[in-house]
Design a protein around this motif. Structure first.
Motif, PDB file in Angstrom:
ATOM      1  N   GLU A   5      25.560 -19.731 -30.126  1.00 29.94           N
ATOM      2  CA  GLU A   5      24.458 -20.507 -30.691  1.00 29.94           C
ATOM      3  C   GLU A   5      24.927 -21.943 -30.948  1.00 29.94           C
ATOM      4  OE1 GLU A   5      26.496 -18.229 -34.071  1.00 29.94           O
ATOM      5  OE2 GLU A   5      25.844 -17.800 -32.021  1.00 29.94           O
TER       6      GLU A   5
ATOM      7  N   GLN B 158      22.053 -20.191 -24.190  1.00 26.07           N
ATOM      8  CA  GLN B 158      22.454 -19.249 -25.229  1.00 26.07           C
ATOM      9  C   GLN B 158      22.314 -17.802 -24.752  1.00 26.07           C
ATOM     10  OE1 GLN B 158      21.275 -20.206 -29.211  1.00 26.07           O
ATOM     11  NE2 GLN B 158      21.087 -18.058 -29.818  1.00 26.07           N
ATOM     12  N   GLY B 159      23.404 -17.048 -24.951  1.00 29.26           N
ATOM     13  CA  GLY B 159      23.414 -15.645 -24.563  1.00 29.26           C
ATOM     14  C   GLY B 159      23.996 -15.371 -23.192  1.00 29.26           C
TER      15      GLY B 159
ATOM     16  N   TYR C  39      26.468  -8.389 -28.121  1.00 34.46           N
ATOM     17  CA  TYR C  39      26.329  -9.686 -28.777  1.00 34.46           C
ATOM     18  C   TYR C  39      27.574 -10.538 -28.554  1.00 34.46           C
ATOM     19  CZ  TYR C  39      22.372  -7.759 -31.415  1.00 34.46           C
ATOM     20  OH  TYR C  39      21.170  -7.199 -31.774  1.00 34.46           O
TER      21      TYR C  39
ATOM     22  N   HIS D  14      24.516 -13.025 -34.101  1.00 32.16           N
ATOM     23  CA  HIS D  14      23.375 -13.923 -33.960  1.00 32.16           C
ATOM     24  C   HIS D  14      22.940 -14.147 -32.518  1.00 32.16           C
ATOM     25  CE1 HIS D  14      24.196 -14.664 -38.138  1.00 32.16           C
ATOM     26  NE2 HIS D  14      25.334 -15.295 -37.889  1.00 32.16           N
ATOM     27  N   THR D  15      23.846 -13.879 -31.563  1.00 32.58           N
ATOM     28  CA  THR D  15      23.553 -14.223 -30.176  1.00 32.58           C
ATOM     29  C   THR D  15      23.608 -12.982 -29.300  1.00 32.58           C
ATOM     30  OG1 THR D  15      24.504 -16.426 -30.498  1.00 32.58           O
ATOM     31  CG2 THR D  15      24.219 -15.678 -28.229  1.00 32.58           C
TER      32      THR D  15
END
Length: 549
Positions: A254, A229-230, A113, A78-79
């Motif tokens: 996240e 985020q990330g 990720y 997701h990230t």
């Protein structure tokens, strides 16, 4: 005693990324070829993912090979990484940010990720079951089974309901034998059956000793203004000084969560060093604390990491099966990543086994063709180009070792015409207590730093109180007569869960093992300077229950 048994084409020990990738690929090939194939995966954790802990930044190219539709089928990626930072921590308060151009390219994370490897394993398990794989969580493989020709026949599932005195309780259930044409061992770092296989079949002949690190990880919920985020942050240097090495990380997930951790190489020399307390100190550095302050700690865990790389990689095939992933040591330490390499080793394992089954090769035959597949794959190339990373850091230190690795990776593409080797076992590096002064660790503040027992509580660790201890001593006299005298019994400090204590009873010192605290990190099996502690699997379902580590 007579035990019930079940027959499979393939039994896989361990439902981590390597084992599940093997299972999925076996069934894909089986379905494509029209072959019927029975595949079983056993997992000692209470559920798939319960015992899995990793940083983790994940390189998705292996998912492209295994499930090309992973982006559309709910894979827990997701990230995406947005940017990297690398800081050298020079003191408890000072640091230097390294220019991106001077960072070894293996540490760049474009296209990667930030994930929970535990959640990735859960997703892979769903895909495996949909393909027809049988997965049995809560069933630890306790012993190896052999055919008359000395090949591996399968594994024995451990007995349940055995008391601390070794006698059956009212709840006793005998373990079952699982027989297979081929057995794949993917237990993770320092798997206790993998360790036996390497010794029995001399799989590590001609290799440098395997090397390890101890990795700590916590997940925090932080204020939104401190969250990016990330973002990926890596560090070297402080607090690891005076004969210790390693590095730290902080990954922005996240939902305003960050994963913070420290990896300490288990070749450290100072017997007074406490890896747990080094991690607590690490979080107080301004480079890290700026993200954690006013946050809430959600989870804690620790796990040993196999990091010797290609130089220490044993032969991965033996009569009747394969040893893969971190059980063998496929982690690429130059990238600080092992999930994609573990999964690739599993894909190669599945292809090798299917070829052998299709050709009618008997299960007892050594799967030597695995080595050829390995050498022709990107896994071999990746591990070869990173072979010098760890030895350079150990031999030259963080700055000179980092400079060597920058030249090796960025100028030579990992093909520097020298192979550095690390020839000394990690446990043999420990000095006697007289060589170092004691370390005065600050008391935990309850905001950034914490004590061991409250940390273990967050790992959701559980073992039945009345069960046979899974931490075995070869000689019960050694902890007091040897380790306490020479090393001030370092098990008191290197264990990240408070399992080992020196207590006094009736005026005599005694070595106490609090096995119920064990989070299955395997550090004691690796670092004990007398090599007197052996970790074996406890009753099924015991240990930590990590929700998303």
């Amino acid at each position: 005693m007579e035990r019930e048994s079940m027959e499979f084409d393939v039994v896989i020990v361990g439902a981590g990324p390597a084992g599940l990738a093997t299972a999925c690929r076996l069934m894909q090939i089986s379905q494509d070829s029209g072959q019927e194939l029975s595949v079983c995966v056993v997992e000692k954790g209470s559920e798939v993912g319960a015992h899995i802990l990793s940083g983790a930044v994940f390189e998705p190219k292996v998912l492209d090979e295994l499930f090309s539709d992973w982006k559309d089928t709910g894979a827990p990626l997701h990230t995406a990484v947005t940017h990297d930072e690398l800081h050298m921590l020079n003191s408890p308060s000072a640091a230097r940010a390294m220019p991106n151009a001077l960072i070894p390219k293996t540490m760049h994370n474009d296209g990667n990720y930030i994930i929970s490897v535990g959640n990735l394993a859960r997703w892979l398990a769903e895909r495996a079951e949909a393909l027809g794989v049988e997965i049995f969580p809560g069933f630890p493989a306790s012993e190896l089974l052999f055919n008359d020709d000395n090949s591996v026949k399968g594994i024995l599932i451990g007995d349940m309901g055995v008391g601390a005195d070794g006698q059956p309780k009212d709840s006793y259930e005998p373990g079952m034998e699982l027989h297979a044409k081929y057995t794949v061992f993917s237990e993770g770092c320092r798997g206790h059956l993998g360790k036996q296989l390497i010794e029995k079949y001399h799989l590590d002949n001609g290799k440098t000793p395997q090397h390890y690190g101890l990795g700590f990880k916590e997940i925090w919920k932080v204020p939104s203004e401190q969250h990016q985020q990330g973002k990926v942050v890596h560090t070297g240097g402080w607090p690891l000084t005076e004969g210790a090495s390693g590095g730290g990380f902080l990954y922005h997930l996240e939902d305003n969560q960050v994963a913070v951790g420290l990896i300490i190489d288990l070749n450290y020399q100072n017997p007074h060093l406490s890896p747990f307390d080094e991690f607590q100190r690490y979080k107080t550095h301004p480079v890290i604390s700026q993200y954690l302050k006013d946050g809430e700690r959600l989870s804690y865990g620790a796990r040993a990491i196999t990091k010797g790389g290609l130089n220490s990689l044993p032969k991965m095939s033996f009569p009747g099966g394969l040893i893969i992933g971190c059980d063998a040591g496929t982690l690429n330490f130059a990238k600080i990543k092992g999930t994609h390499t573990a999964m690739k080793s599993g894909i190669l394992a599945a292809e090798t086994i299917c070829h052998a089954l299709h050709a009618g090769v008997e299960g007892g035959k050594d799967l030597d063709c695995y080595q050829e597949k390995f050498e022709q794959s990107w896994l071999q190339e990746e591990l070869h180009t990173s072979r010098n990373f760890g030895p350079a850091m150990h031999k030259f230190g963080a700055y000179l070792g980092g400079a060597f690795n920058y030249i090796d990776q960025n100028w030579f593409g990992g093909k520097f015409p020298i192979t550095l080797r690390d020839e000394k076992h990690d446990y043999a590096q420990m000095a006697e207590v007289s060589a170092y002064s004691k370390i005065d660790y600050p008391k935990p503040d309850g905001k950034l730093s914490f004590d061991k027992l409250s940390s273990v509580y967050l790992s959701n660790t559980f073992h039945e109180e009345d069960q046979l201890c899974h931490l075995r001593l070869k000689d019960e006299r050694i902890p007091i007569d040897v380790n306490l005298v020479k090393f001030d019994e370092p098990a008191q400090r290197y264990c990240p869960a408070g399992v080992y204590e020196i207590v006094e009873e009736a005026g005599e010192k005694k070595f106490m093992i609090n096995g119920q605290n064990c989070i299955h990190c395997k550090t004691c099996d690796i670092k004990d300077p007398s090599q007197n502690i052996t970790w074996v699997s406890p009753e099924g379902g015991g240990g930590p229950n990590y929700p998303n580590m």
